[in-house]
Design a protein around this motif. Structure first.
Motif, PDB file in Angstrom:
ATOM      1  N   GLN A  64       4.991   2.916   7.653  1.00 55.47           N
ATOM      2  CA  GLN A  64       4.100   2.503   6.720  1.00 55.47           C
ATOM      3  C   GLN A  64       3.693   1.096   6.581  1.00 55.47           C
ATOM      4  OE1 GLN A  64       4.043   4.317   2.791  1.00 55.47           O
ATOM      5  NE2 GLN A  64       4.883   6.314   3.511  1.00 55.47           N
ATOM      6  N   ASN A  82       8.165  13.305   1.239  1.00 48.84           N
ATOM      7  CA  ASN A  82       8.123  12.930   0.189  1.00 48.84           C
ATOM      8  C   ASN A  82       7.865  13.683  -1.164  1.00 48.84           C
ATOM      9  OD1 ASN A  82       8.506   9.726   0.612  1.00 48.84           O
ATOM     10  ND2 ASN A  82       7.195  10.173   2.215  1.00 48.84           N
ATOM     11  N   SER A 100       5.200   1.307  -2.440  1.00 45.25           N
ATOM     12  CA  SER A 100       3.558   1.279  -2.346  1.00 45.25           C
ATOM     13  C   SER A 100       3.110   0.272  -1.895  1.00 45.25           C
ATOM     14  CB  SER A 100       2.948   2.410  -3.230  1.00 45.25           C
ATOM     15  OG  SER A 100       1.912   2.662  -3.007  1.00 45.25           O
ATOM     16  N   SER A 101       1.861   0.174  -1.764  1.00 47.54           N
ATOM     17  CA  SER A 101       1.082  -0.950  -1.490  1.00 47.54           C
ATOM     18  C   SER A 101      -0.111  -1.330  -1.737  1.00 47.54           C
ATOM     19  CB  SER A 101       1.152  -1.050   0.218  1.00 47.54           C
ATOM     20  OG  SER A 101       0.108  -0.344   0.555  1.00 47.54           O
ATOM     21  N   GLN A 129      -0.286   7.239   0.063  1.00 45.00           N
ATOM     22  CA  GLN A 129       0.400   6.421  -1.051  1.00 45.00           C
ATOM     23  C   GLN A 129       0.009   6.690  -2.439  1.00 45.00           C
ATOM     24  OE1 GLN A 129       0.114   2.383   0.636  1.00 45.00           O
ATOM     25  NE2 GLN A 129       2.089   2.705   1.908  1.00 45.00           N
ATOM     26  N   GLU A 133       2.211   8.279  -5.392  1.00 46.42           N
ATOM     27  CA  GLU A 133       2.519   7.850  -6.749  1.00 46.42           C
ATOM     28  C   GLU A 133       2.053   8.787  -7.812  1.00 46.42           C
ATOM     29  OE1 GLU A 133       0.369   4.193  -7.424  1.00 46.42           O
ATOM     30  OE2 GLU A 133       1.030   3.218  -5.627  1.00 46.42           O
ATOM     31  N   ARG A 147       4.598  -1.732  -5.535  1.00 50.90           N
ATOM     32  CA  ARG A 147       3.828  -2.220  -4.504  1.00 50.90           C
ATOM     33  C   ARG A 147       3.809  -3.614  -4.160  1.00 50.90           C
ATOM     34  NH1 ARG A 147      -0.527  -0.548  -8.772  1.00 50.90           N
ATOM     35  NH2 ARG A 147      -0.820   1.951  -8.647  1.00 50.90           N
TER      36      ARG A 147
END
Length: 292
Positions: A64, A82, A100-101, A129, A133, A147
């Motif tokens: 990722q 996940n 996360s991002s 992602q 979440e 993130r």
């Protein structure tokens, strides 16, 4: 540490950095070997058997955050694992710490993104992602979502590795000047994650969603120029590479990553007291050949 923390992804570079820093502080993190066939739902029984209080999920960190894989089949594998992990942790009252991002945002905002900004992912990985979440928040209150912007490690095929390869090629390096974010070395990311774990171990009621990015926000081209100077100073480059600014739309990451990936870390600072470190001061360690 009183809390039993199980780390998935000890084989990743971020996992190794987290374990190394925990060892320095005599903190024991439980780990689980990645199955020979890779992470899948079959590994979930082994996770539950460890009876952790909290799972730190770095199982797909490399795919990722370094490769940025957008392959449908690879993303489907990640989603199944996940989703099943979230369900299993919720059922057994196990806390879950997930990364996360900035990909969950559209990249159109002028300033840095906060945790209150609306999610609007524009690529398949960002959509995955954002969906994970959402699933985690709905499943359990005992979750922590962290993130990141640009996570940098020394993997050859990663974000930093590709830039270093360009600089060593001897050819002009074409980079997008308007691509903005927080260059964040993995040692700094691991420092932040460990600091969070230590406060959760003190029963601090601080679950939720947070941002972190090393200080300061930079364009990718400005980061590259600073990196080139560090490489020259450490004699890892013989000549200053020619850096040519080009439009973001002409670059490979256009349509794959948000043009603005800048995040503000204020909420993390207010809740945990974790201060961002300057990425410029960490460049020497980041490109040290011994860390390759």
């Amino acid at each position: 540490m009183r809390m039993r923390v199980l780390l998935l992804g000890k084989e990743t570079r971020l996992g190794q950095a987290l374990l190394a820093q925990a060892t320095v502080e005599s903190i024991l993190l439980q780990t689980l070997d990645m199955p020979a066939a890779g992470w899948s739902e079959q590994a979930l029984d082994s996770i539950v058997e460890q009876s952790p209080d909290l799972v730190v999920n770095l199982a797909f960190y490399h795919e990722q955050f370094q490769l940025g894989l957008l392959d449908d089949a690879a993303l489907a594998v990640q989603q199944r694992f996940n989703t099943a992990l979230i369900e299993r942790c919720s059922r057994h009252d196990i806390g879950l710490f997930m990364l996360s991002s900035a990909r969950v945002f559209d990249g159109l905002k002028a300033g840095a993104y906060t945790e209150k900004d609306q999610l609007a992912p524009s690529d398949p990985l960002g959509r995955l992602q954002a969906e994970l979440e959402k699933q985690l928040r709905a499943a359990t209150d005992r979750h922590l979502i962290l993130r990141f912007s640009w996570l940098l490690d020394c993997s050859p095929e990663g974000l930093l590795g590709r830039l270093l390869e360009q600089m060593h090629s001897g050819e002009p390096v074409q980079l997008a000047e308007e691509w903005r974010g927080n260059p964040t070395p993995i040692d700094d990311a691991a420092r932040v994650m460990l600091a969070i774990l230590k406060q959760l171990d003190c029963d601090a009621p601080l679950f939720g969603t947070y941002h972190y990015g090393s200080n300061e926000i930079s364009s990718w081209i400005s980061f590259a120029k600073s990196l080139a100077q560090e490489l020259l100073a450490s004699q890892q480059l013989d000549a200053d590479p020619v850096v040519q600014p080009v439009s973001f739309a002409s670059q490979q990451m256009a349509g794959r990553e948000p043009q603005n990936a800048a995040l503000t870390s204020r909420r993390l600072l207010m809740a945990f007291g974790i201060k961002p470190r300057a990425w410029r001061a960490q460049l020497g360690t980041l490109i040290d050949p011994h860390n390759a």
